[in-house]
Motif scaffolding. Structure first.
Motif, mmCIF file in Angstrom:
data_model
loop_
_atom_site.group_PDB
_atom_site.id
_atom_site.type_symbol
_atom_site.label_atom_id
_atom_site.label_comp_id
_atom_site.label_asym_id
_atom_site.label_seq_id
_atom_site.Cartn_x
_atom_site.Cartn_y
_atom_site.Cartn_z
ATOM 1 N N UNK A 257 0.824 -1.204 0.000
ATOM 2 C CA UNK A 257 0.000 0.000 0.000
ATOM 3 C C UNK A 257 0.863 1.262 0.000
ATOM 4 N N UNK A 258 1.802 1.283 0.918
ATOM 5 C CA UNK A 258 2.606 2.483 1.124
ATOM 6 C C UNK A 258 3.531 2.750 -0.065
ATOM 7 N N UNK A 259 4.246 1.741 -0.511
ATOM 8 C CA UNK A 259 5.149 1.924 -1.643
ATOM 9 C C UNK A 259 4.352 2.361 -2.870
ATOM 10 N N UNK A 260 3.179 1.772 -3.015
ATOM 11 C CA UNK A 260 2.358 2.057 -4.184
ATOM 12 C C UNK A 260 1.854 3.495 -4.210
ATOM 13 N N UNK A 261 1.421 3.940 -3.054
ATOM 14 C CA UNK A 261 0.795 5.262 -3.058
ATOM 15 C C UNK A 261 1.765 6.394 -2.763
ATOM 16 N N UNK A 262 2.838 6.089 -2.044
ATOM 17 C CA UNK A 262 3.725 7.191 -1.658
ATOM 18 C C UNK A 262 5.159 6.990 -2.116
ATOM 19 N N UNK A 263 5.407 5.927 -2.825
ATOM 20 C CA UNK A 263 6.756 5.718 -3.341
ATOM 21 C C UNK A 263 7.650 4.970 -2.380
ATOM 22 N N UNK A 264 8.825 4.651 -2.844
ATOM 23 C CA UNK A 264 9.716 3.807 -2.049
ATOM 24 C C UNK A 264 10.510 4.583 -1.014
ATOM 25 N N UNK A 265 10.299 5.897 -0.965
ATOM 26 C CA UNK A 265 11.071 6.716 -0.041
ATOM 27 C C UNK A 265 10.557 6.677 1.382
ATOM 28 N N UNK A 266 9.441 6.064 1.599
ATOM 29 C CA UNK A 266 8.858 6.016 2.946
ATOM 30 C C UNK A 266 9.786 5.269 3.908
ATOM 31 N N UNK A 267 10.041 5.866 5.083
ATOM 32 C CA UNK A 267 10.926 5.261 6.080
ATOM 33 C C UNK A 267 10.447 3.891 6.541
ATOM 34 N N UNK A 268 11.378 3.010 6.749
ATOM 35 C CA UNK A 268 11.036 1.673 7.236
ATOM 36 C C UNK A 268 10.274 1.749 8.552
ATOM 37 N N UNK A 269 10.673 2.681 9.365
ATOM 38 C CA UNK A 269 10.046 2.754 10.675
ATOM 39 C C UNK A 269 8.550 3.020 10.556
ATOM 40 N N UNK A 270 8.193 3.844 9.605
ATOM 41 C CA UNK A 270 6.790 4.163 9.419
ATOM 42 C C UNK A 270 6.024 2.931 8.956
ATOM 43 N N UNK A 271 6.621 2.172 8.087
ATOM 44 C CA UNK A 271 5.971 0.957 7.609
ATOM 45 C C UNK A 271 5.746 0.006 8.773
ATOM 46 N N UNK A 272 6.788 -0.130 9.587
ATOM 47 C CA UNK A 272 6.666 -1.016 10.739
ATOM 48 C C UNK A 272 5.527 -0.539 11.642
ATOM 49 N N UNK A 273 5.518 0.733 11.927
ATOM 50 C CA UNK A 273 4.487 1.264 12.816
ATOM 51 C C UNK A 273 3.101 1.001 12.233
ATOM 52 N N UNK A 274 2.964 1.276 10.943
ATOM 53 C CA UNK A 274 1.666 1.081 10.302
ATOM 54 C C UNK A 274 1.238 -0.384 10.361
ATOM 55 N N UNK A 275 2.219 -1.265 10.398
ATOM 56 C CA UNK A 275 1.880 -2.693 10.457
ATOM 57 C C UNK A 275 1.714 -3.138 11.903
ATOM 58 N N UNK A 276 1.920 -2.211 12.815
ATOM 59 C CA UNK A 276 1.750 -2.554 14.218
ATOM 60 C C UNK A 276 2.884 -3.375 14.812
ATOM 61 N N UNK A 277 4.072 -3.283 14.236
ATOM 62 C CA UNK A 277 5.215 -4.022 14.786
ATOM 63 C C UNK A 277 6.402 -3.078 14.963
ATOM 64 N N UNK A 278 7.432 -3.546 15.636
ATOM 65 C CA UNK A 278 8.645 -2.739 15.778
ATOM 66 C C UNK A 278 9.531 -2.887 14.555
ATOM 67 N N UNK A 279 10.459 -1.974 14.376
ATOM 68 C CA UNK A 279 11.371 -2.076 13.234
ATOM 69 C C UNK A 279 12.104 -3.399 13.210
ATOM 70 N N UNK A 280 12.477 -3.822 14.389
ATOM 71 C CA UNK A 280 13.214 -5.081 14.499
ATOM 72 C C UNK A 280 12.480 -6.206 13.806
ATOM 73 N N UNK A 281 11.190 -6.249 13.991
ATOM 74 C CA UNK A 281 10.392 -7.293 13.363
ATOM 75 C C UNK A 281 10.435 -7.177 11.844
ATOM 76 N N UNK A 282 10.319 -5.956 11.383
ATOM 77 C CA UNK A 282 10.399 -5.763 9.936
ATOM 78 C C UNK A 282 11.712 -6.335 9.410
ATOM 79 N N UNK A 283 12.792 -5.995 10.084
ATOM 80 C CA UNK A 283 14.097 -6.418 9.577
ATOM 81 C C UNK A 283 14.365 -7.897 9.837
#
Lengths: 190, 190, 190, 190
Positions: free
Chosen positions: A26-52
């Motif tokens: 959703x995020x990459x599609x609508x706002x491009x690939x520049x969105x911070x990883x941390x924001x993606x993690x937050x939006x998914x309800x997890x910590x950055x660590x989980x994303x990575x």
DNA sequence: CATGAATGAGTATTCATTCAT
DNA sequence: GATGAATGAATACTCATTCAT
């Protein structure tokens, strides 16, 4: 069919992974690939660590998102190819790719770029789709529905181009249909 | 229409500004907009401070580059429109826009972004081109060379899309020409 | 004498660079190399950006600190070598290295490690010192003050080891002197 | 002396603990203390959770590793002290400490860190060794084999220093032996 | 008890922009 | 006006430690 042996993945882990992919798409599609990883993690309800943990690199996440998209397209394409005659199947598949590729252009472009650089998984599913497209194209050409001098590279270029065109048109369905007409008419033998 | 009155600019300042624009065009086109300002300044043989004196923002620099491009296109288009019959002029102009927009796509897209977010200067020159394009389009349609239901938005979308398609094709001139044929054929009345 | 052509550096820039080096030396020496760059910058009264402008990498900063130390040692050594007879000069230089290398061990070790991996600048000044040491060693051996079978590698190992020993002894001057006696006695021909 | 009464530990738990210690020793020694806990756990064939159940902290693990080393050294030392005459026993023990402390220096230094900051368990076994060393030292001095003004602190400093020296020498056995000769000669009464 | 997924503070580095020289 | 040094917010990624399964 995939070469890596993945253990079943715990229920919550699988859910997180899926959420991450959904959000990233959703995020990459609508706002491009520049969105911070941390924001993606937050939006998914997890910590950055989980994303990575799930995707060792931002690029890996992007790749996973695209692979999922490509695989979805490939599956649909296969069904289309099986259930209709060549010319129809070809056009239906063209529409499918355009619709599924909707979103930020830089993103959609990866479809084609995949063939050039990209990593293993992407390479693979990209190759799969290309093979399907090649087959559909040949079929439509043999059925006399598409100009015989059109190669796979041109077809893909046209798809990417059409995607971009659609993006700039917004949602107006009449205008979008007109674009399809132009491209489809143009692909017919003269 | 713009509120600020610009004083003539000292000779060296003008030269710096021009070099900056040239370099930025080259750099943005070939390597994308992600290139650091510092690098652009260095390539232009000036300090960053100078860059920011001429263009208060990186975005402003990008805008200036695009305005210049658009103006160049507009000038050529005007000449084309004056010197040939409508249908020919229309197609020639289409080619022109594609060729001149070559380079990083994110860049070419600004053409269409016109009505959406862009700033004053860009707005202005973009509007100018749109007017020219509208006129050429109408002319070609009245001459029976282009389907009458094609609107300006669709035309622009097709242009942007074609640019993208070309980017993905690389330099192969035969393939590029094939794309032009598809689009031009497709635009003809049925 | 150094290969790179450096422009004179503005007064404030030079001051910042020097402060950075001083602070880094102090901090690395007393608290190890794990200290955050940001803290070093703050302690030097500059922003992180400034630190990274002067030293593109934390490692580069560490290297610069060590080069400075080595060069200081080399200069003193040269003076010692010039002003005394071989045996005396050798021992004086040994003491000098130990005293100048005081601080966190991981740090002091770089002296020897330099010969192994390390980058250009460090390599260079390290090589310079090694050459001086080799010459002093040979002189002392010819004067009959040091066992003839002691090579440069062993000498350096002894220096690094003695430095470590001193670190664990703290400031007690009598104990320190005893360590020197042990090592110096041990180096004499049997 | 320690407040917690330890229950006998299930067989597999004991095995895990032992494996963890073995692996940690190997890893810390060869690659330093910077290695992630997760990697140690994996190498030991257990999950991180298990590691942290046995050792509540990474530091605790490190400490346990060192205690084990110290105890091994202490046991050997005791045997040496019992079976040979003082002077010989002293030198043999010196060699032993050096050989057993081989590996990453930061590690070996813990021996001396005893009185400074270390925790209970480490404190204890370190103290035990110190006592043994003190006894051996006195014995050797009474036998006239070691200068009488050398105290325990200097002895330990020399050991740590020698370890460091050895590390920088690599494997060359001749050179290593030369270092021992220097130190042993130096310790003799003048 | 064992597992490994989740967490999130911490770190090096980049880059648009400002401002003293 | 021109210069480039200084700034610091922003960002990807790591790793010790906790806790649900």
């Amino acid at each position: 069919m995939s070469g890596a042996q993945e253990r079943p993945l715990r229920a919550d882990a699988a859910r997180n992974r899926a959420r991450l992919l959904d959000v990233a798409t959703e995020v990459f599609t609508t706002r491009g690939v520049g969105v911070p990883t941390e924001e993606i993690a937050r939006a998914a309800g997890v910590g950055v660590g989980t994303l990575f943990r799930h995707f060792p690199t931002k690029e890996a996440l992007l790749e996973a998102v695209m692979v999922r998209r490509l695989e979805a397209i490939a599956a649909r394409t296969a069904r289309l190819a099986a259930g209709s005659e060549p010319a129809e199947a070809f056009l239906a598949c063209f529409r499918l790719v355009i619709d599924r590729s909707a979103g930020r252009n830089e993103f959609a472009q990866a479809l084609a770029a995949a063939g050039v650089d990209a990593h293993a998984a992407l390479q693979e599913s990209s190759t799969a789709i290309r093979a399907q497209l090649a087959e559909l194209l040949t079929g439509a050409q043999q059925a006399g529905a598409v100009r015989p001098d059109l190669g796979l590279p041109e077809l893909i270029a046209l798809m990417v181009g059409t995607t971009t065109a659609m993006e700039h048109l917004g949602a107006d369905p009449v205008a979008r249909e007109r674009i399809f007409e132009v491209v489809f008419d143009g692909m017919r033998p003269r």
